[in-house]
Design a protein around this motif. Structure first.
Motif, mmCIF file in Angstrom:
data_model
loop_
_atom_site.group_PDB
_atom_site.id
_atom_site.type_symbol
_atom_site.label_atom_id
_atom_site.label_comp_id
_atom_site.label_asym_id
_atom_site.label_seq_id
_atom_site.Cartn_x
_atom_site.Cartn_y
_atom_site.Cartn_z
ATOM 1 N N ILE A 235 0.847 -1.195 0.000
ATOM 2 C CA ILE A 235 0.000 0.000 0.000
ATOM 3 C C ILE A 235 0.878 1.240 0.000
ATOM 4 N N ASN A 236 0.716 2.048 -1.034
ATOM 5 C CA ASN A 236 1.479 3.283 -1.161
ATOM 6 C C ASN A 236 0.790 4.370 -0.333
ATOM 7 N N GLN A 237 1.253 4.549 0.901
ATOM 8 C CA GLN A 237 0.647 5.538 1.790
ATOM 9 C C GLN A 237 0.926 6.963 1.308
ATOM 10 N N LYS B 163 -3.325 3.722 7.393
ATOM 11 C CA LYS B 163 -2.521 2.879 8.286
ATOM 12 C C LYS B 163 -3.420 1.993 9.153
ATOM 13 N N SER B 164 -4.463 2.565 9.772
ATOM 14 C CA SER B 164 -5.335 1.759 10.641
ATOM 15 C C SER B 164 -6.131 0.740 9.826
ATOM 16 N N SER B 165 -6.495 1.095 8.605
ATOM 17 C CA SER B 165 -7.210 0.179 7.716
ATOM 18 C C SER B 165 -6.307 -1.006 7.346
ATOM 19 N N ALA B 166 -5.030 -0.726 7.071
ATOM 20 C CA ALA B 166 -4.063 -1.795 6.757
ATOM 21 C C ALA B 166 -3.905 -2.719 7.961
ATOM 22 N N GLU B 167 -3.849 -2.142 9.153
ATOM 23 C CA GLU B 167 -3.702 -2.939 10.375
ATOM 24 C C GLU B 167 -4.933 -3.816 10.611
ATOM 25 N N ASP B 168 -6.120 -3.281 10.342
ATOM 26 C CA ASP B 168 -7.359 -4.070 10.463
ATOM 27 C C ASP B 168 -7.348 -5.233 9.469
ATOM 28 N N SER B 169 -6.899 -4.960 8.239
ATOM 29 C CA SER B 169 -6.830 -6.013 7.206
ATOM 30 C C SER B 169 -5.877 -7.123 7.621
ATOM 31 N N LYS B 170 -4.734 -6.748 8.216
ATOM 32 C CA LYS B 170 -3.754 -7.758 8.651
ATOM 33 C C LYS B 170 -4.362 -8.652 9.729
#
Length: 186
Positions: free
Chosen positions: A103-105, A117-124
């Motif tokens: 994901i290119n932040q 960032k929080s969305s990526a953490e939820d996905s993980k």
């Protein structure tokens, strides 16, 4: 004198035209151009906490992979939704297959970086077996010359060789081809 300048300018424009439309630097039959993402890096689940580790394209051997490089925007994520649905339905062995999402932040709508960032953490947390890399500075997108506000998809064999690559949304036929490539490479 002006005619000379005009001729020179038009020559320069024509010479640059192929570069202006230049696509990504990912080539079929080769490995991905080398990238190291130090910040933020790959999301690692430690119990219920997320930690970040440096990530590199050197880690892409040993499993067949679909690499999904996306802008930190919901529109880019939606481009790949049909493929992700097909991959989930195919239920590939987690020992032999992995999806890696980069994901290119740096290519997020202004002010949404913390949401990305929080969305990526939820996905993980939801898809713990997937590899998710949060690229704070857009290192991979820059190295691979990817279009902004878009996504790129690549299929890699166990040796890390690119078997398929496409920028933008995949057609139904391309999705079927990706699924077939993964199956035959497992």
């Amino acid at each position: 004198d002006n005619i000379m300048k005009l001729k020179l300018l038009s020559t320069l424009i024509l010479a640059a035209a192929p570069m202006m439309g230049m696509a990504h630097t990912i080539e079929i039959g080769k490995g991905l151009p080398t990238v190291n993402v130090a910040s933020h890096g790959e999301l690692m689940l430690q119990g219920d906490k997320i930690e970040y580790a440096e990530w590199s394209t050197a880690k892409l051997t040993g499993k067949v992979r679909v690499i999904q490089a996306i802008a930190g925007r919901s529109s880019s994520n939606k481009m790949n939704a049909p493929l992700m649905t097909a991959i989930t339905a195919a239920d590939f062995s987690k020992n032999a297959y992995q999806t890696t999402t980069i994901i290119n932040q740096d290519d997020a709508m202004w002010g949404t970086g913390s949401f990305v960032k929080s969305s990526a953490e939820d996905s993980k947390k939801e898809f713990s077996w997937s590899s998710i890399v949060l690229d704070k500075d857009g290192t991979a997108a820059g190295a691979w010359e990817l279009k902004e506000e878009s996504s790129a998809m690549a299929v890699l064999d166990k040796e890390g060789t690119v078997l398929f690559v496409k920028e933008g949304s995949l057609t139904e036929d391309e999705i079927a081809k990706v699924i077939e490539l993964v199956k035959t490479s497992l």
